[in-house]
Design a protein around this motif. Structure first.
Motif, PDB file in Angstrom:
ATOM      1  N   SER A  54      -7.794  13.249  -5.680  1.00 25.68           N
ATOM      2  CA  SER A  54      -8.543  12.267  -4.892  1.00 25.68           C
ATOM      3  C   SER A  54      -8.261  12.451  -3.407  1.00 25.68           C
ATOM      4  O   SER A  54      -9.174  12.392  -2.584  1.00 25.68           O
ATOM      5  CB  SER A  54      -8.154  10.841  -5.293  1.00 25.68           C
ATOM      6  OG  SER A  54      -8.429  10.600  -6.638  1.00 25.68           O
ATOM      7  N   GLY A  55      -7.003  12.659  -3.075  1.00 22.13           N
ATOM      8  CA  GLY A  55      -6.628  12.894  -1.683  1.00 22.13           C
ATOM      9  C   GLY A  55      -7.236  14.173  -1.138  1.00 22.13           C
ATOM     10  O   GLY A  55      -7.728  14.212  -0.010  1.00 22.13           O
ATOM     11  N   ARG A  74      -9.922   7.241   3.374  1.00 21.72           N
ATOM     12  CA  ARG A  74     -11.189   7.877   3.737  1.00 21.72           C
ATOM     13  C   ARG A  74     -12.025   6.970   4.636  1.00 21.72           C
ATOM     14  O   ARG A  74     -12.620   7.424   5.598  1.00 21.72           O
ATOM     15  CB  ARG A  74     -11.965   8.252   2.470  1.00 21.72           C
ATOM     16  CG  ARG A  74     -13.201   9.084   2.762  1.00 21.72           C
ATOM     17  CD  ARG A  74     -13.827   9.681   1.502  1.00 21.72           C
ATOM     18  NE  ARG A  74     -13.650   8.922   0.298  1.00 21.72           N
ATOM     19  CZ  ARG A  74     -14.492   7.975  -0.136  1.00 21.72           C
ATOM     20  NH1 ARG A  74     -15.552   7.668   0.545  1.00 21.72           N
ATOM     21  NH2 ARG A  74     -14.248   7.361  -1.279  1.00 21.72           N
ATOM     22  N   LYS A  75     -12.041   5.680   4.345  1.00 18.41           N
ATOM     23  CA  LYS A  75     -12.827   4.738   5.143  1.00 18.41           C
ATOM     24  C   LYS A  75     -12.265   4.609   6.558  1.00 18.41           C
ATOM     25  O   LYS A  75     -13.012   4.696   7.536  1.00 18.41           O
ATOM     26  CB  LYS A  75     -12.855   3.371   4.458  1.00 18.41           C
ATOM     27  CG  LYS A  75     -13.680   2.349   5.203  1.00 18.41           C
ATOM     28  CD  LYS A  75     -13.717   1.018   4.474  1.00 18.41           C
ATOM     29  CE  LYS A  75     -14.547   0.021   5.254  1.00 18.41           C
ATOM     30  NZ  LYS A  75     -14.556  -1.290   4.628  1.00 18.41           N
ATOM     31  N   VAL A  76     -10.967   4.411   6.678  1.00 21.46           N
ATOM     32  CA  VAL A  76     -10.349   4.214   7.997  1.00 21.46           C
ATOM     33  C   VAL A  76     -10.475   5.477   8.846  1.00 21.46           C
ATOM     34  O   VAL A  76     -10.916   5.418   9.997  1.00 21.46           O
ATOM     35  CB  VAL A  76      -8.869   3.786   7.852  1.00 21.46           C
ATOM     36  CG1 VAL A  76      -8.150   3.838   9.192  1.00 21.46           C
ATOM     37  CG2 VAL A  76      -8.790   2.389   7.251  1.00 21.46           C
ATOM     38  N   SER A  99      -4.654   5.085  -2.844  1.00 21.63           N
ATOM     39  CA  SER A  99      -4.766   4.956  -1.387  1.00 21.63           C
ATOM     40  C   SER A  99      -5.993   5.645  -0.805  1.00 21.63           C
ATOM     41  O   SER A  99      -6.395   5.354   0.326  1.00 21.63           O
ATOM     42  CB  SER A  99      -3.509   5.512  -0.713  1.00 21.63           C
ATOM     43  OG  SER A  99      -3.360   6.895  -0.994  1.00 21.63           O
ATOM     44  N   GLU A 100      -6.614   6.532  -1.567  1.00 22.73           N
ATOM     45  CA  GLU A 100      -7.709   7.361  -1.042  1.00 22.73           C
ATOM     46  C   GLU A 100      -8.900   6.572  -0.487  1.00 22.73           C
ATOM     47  O   GLU A 100      -9.402   6.902   0.593  1.00 22.73           O
ATOM     48  CB  GLU A 100      -8.165   8.344  -2.123  1.00 22.73           C
ATOM     49  CG  GLU A 100      -9.301   9.255  -1.712  1.00 22.73           C
ATOM     50  CD  GLU A 100     -10.671   8.658  -1.979  1.00 22.73           C
ATOM     51  OE1 GLU A 100     -11.609   8.998  -1.229  1.00 22.73           O
ATOM     52  OE2 GLU A 100     -10.806   7.851  -2.907  1.00 22.73           O
ATOM     53  N   MET A 147       0.844  -1.193   0.000  1.00 27.08           N
ATOM     54  CA  MET A 147       0.000   0.000   0.000  1.00 27.08           C
ATOM     55  C   MET A 147       0.880   1.244   0.000  1.00 27.08           C
ATOM     56  O   MET A 147       1.929   1.262   0.616  1.00 27.08           O
ATOM     57  CB  MET A 147      -0.923  -0.025   1.221  1.00 27.08           C
ATOM     58  CG  MET A 147      -1.897   1.128   1.251  1.00 27.08           C
ATOM     59  SD  MET A 147      -3.179   0.902   2.494  1.00 27.08           S
ATOM     60  CE  MET A 147      -4.470   0.310   1.437  1.00 27.08           C
ATOM     61  N   SER A 148       0.435   2.268  -0.650  1.00 21.40           N
ATOM     62  CA  SER A 148       1.260   3.461  -0.824  1.00 21.40           C
ATOM     63  C   SER A 148       1.132   4.457   0.330  1.00 21.40           C
ATOM     64  O   SER A 148       1.832   5.451   0.354  1.00 21.40           O
ATOM     65  CB  SER A 148       0.890   4.158  -2.132  1.00 21.40           C
ATOM     66  OG  SER A 148      -0.464   4.564  -2.100  1.00 21.40           O
ATOM     67  N   LEU A 149       0.241   4.181   1.283  1.00 24.04           N
ATOM     68  CA  LEU A 149       0.040   5.098   2.402  1.00 24.04           C
ATOM     69  C   LEU A 149       0.067   4.296   3.697  1.00 24.04           C
ATOM     70  O   LEU A 149      -0.592   3.270   3.808  1.00 24.04           O
ATOM     71  CB  LEU A 149      -1.311   5.808   2.253  1.00 24.04           C
ATOM     72  CG  LEU A 149      -1.649   6.878   3.276  1.00 24.04           C
ATOM     73  CD1 LEU A 149      -0.715   8.085   3.122  1.00 24.04           C
ATOM     74  CD2 LEU A 149      -3.087   7.336   3.111  1.00 24.04           C
ATOM     75  N   ARG A 150       0.838   4.792   4.657  1.00 21.90           N
ATOM     76  CA  ARG A 150       0.933   4.135   5.967  1.00 21.90           C
ATOM     77  C   ARG A 150       0.753   5.178   7.041  1.00 21.90           C
ATOM     78  O   ARG A 150       0.971   6.360   6.807  1.00 21.90           O
ATOM     79  CB  ARG A 150       2.292   3.462   6.135  1.00 21.90           C
ATOM     80  CG  ARG A 150       2.536   2.335   5.175  1.00 21.90           C
ATOM     81  CD  ARG A 150       3.952   1.800   5.333  1.00 21.90           C
ATOM     82  NE  ARG A 150       4.238   0.857   4.295  1.00 21.90           N
ATOM     83  CZ  ARG A 150       4.308  -0.455   4.490  1.00 21.90           C
ATOM     84  NH1 ARG A 150       4.135  -0.950   5.693  1.00 21.90           N
ATOM     85  NH2 ARG A 150       4.558  -1.261   3.488  1.00 21.90           N
ATOM     86  N   GLY A 151       0.391   4.704   8.229  1.00 24.35           N
ATOM     87  CA  GLY A 151       0.219   5.677   9.294  1.00 24.35           C
ATOM     88  C   GLY A 151       0.024   5.054  10.651  1.00 24.35           C
ATOM     89  O   GLY A 151      -0.099   3.837  10.791  1.00 24.35           O
ATOM     90  N   THR A 152       0.014   5.923  11.642  1.00 23.06           N
ATOM     91  CA  THR A 152      -0.240   5.520  13.017  1.00 23.06           C
ATOM     92  C   THR A 152      -1.358   6.391  13.570  1.00 23.06           C
ATOM     93  O   THR A 152      -1.609   7.489  13.083  1.00 23.06           O
ATOM     94  CB  THR A 152       1.011   5.692  13.907  1.00 23.06           C
ATOM     95  OG1 THR A 152       1.386   7.072  13.924  1.00 23.06           O
ATOM     96  CG2 THR A 152       2.160   4.840  13.402  1.00 23.06           C
TER      97      THR A 152
END
Length: 113
Positions: free
Chosen positions: A58-59, A31-33, A26-27, A1-6
């Motif tokens: 999109s972002g 958006r859902k999470v 990744s959008e 996946m092109s987007l990661r986070g905490t």
């Protein structure tokens, strides 16, 4: 996946620190999470995008939807950016609507009390 986070959750707010690309790929998951987390609460949210390498339309659309969702729920959403993200947001004149902030500390100060 092109987007990661905490995700960091406190009593009154939640902070998401994201890295990578916020684009058409990744959008939907982004958006859902984030949307589900806003629904769960706390309603005040800080999105830290200072490590984002790229954001497309999109972002930006997802950010607008998430701001509206937070506001509808009685909260707010602050966006901490870097020069690249800021430039993209300013191109479409959304810098005030998206509450762009230079740091997490300033974003936390600006959350609704």
């Amino acid at each position: 996946m092109s987007l990661r986070g905490t995700r960091e959750v406190s009593k009154n707010y939640q902070i998401f620190r994201l890295t990578g690309l916020l684009d058409a790929f990744s959008e939907p998951a982004f958006r859902k999470v984030i949307g589900n987390c806003i629904d769960e609460g706390p309603k005040d949210v800080v999105l830290v995008l200072s490590q984002i390498d790229f954001i497309d339309s999109s972002g930006l659309g997802a950010l607008v939807q998430l701001v509206k969702q937070a506001q509808t729920g009685g909260g707010s959403l602050q966006v901490v950016t870097n020069p690249r993200v800021t430039q993209t947001v300013k191109l479409v004149r959304l810098e005030k609507f998206l509450s762009l902030q230079p740091s997490v500390d300033i974003a936390l100060e600006n959350l609704k009390k």
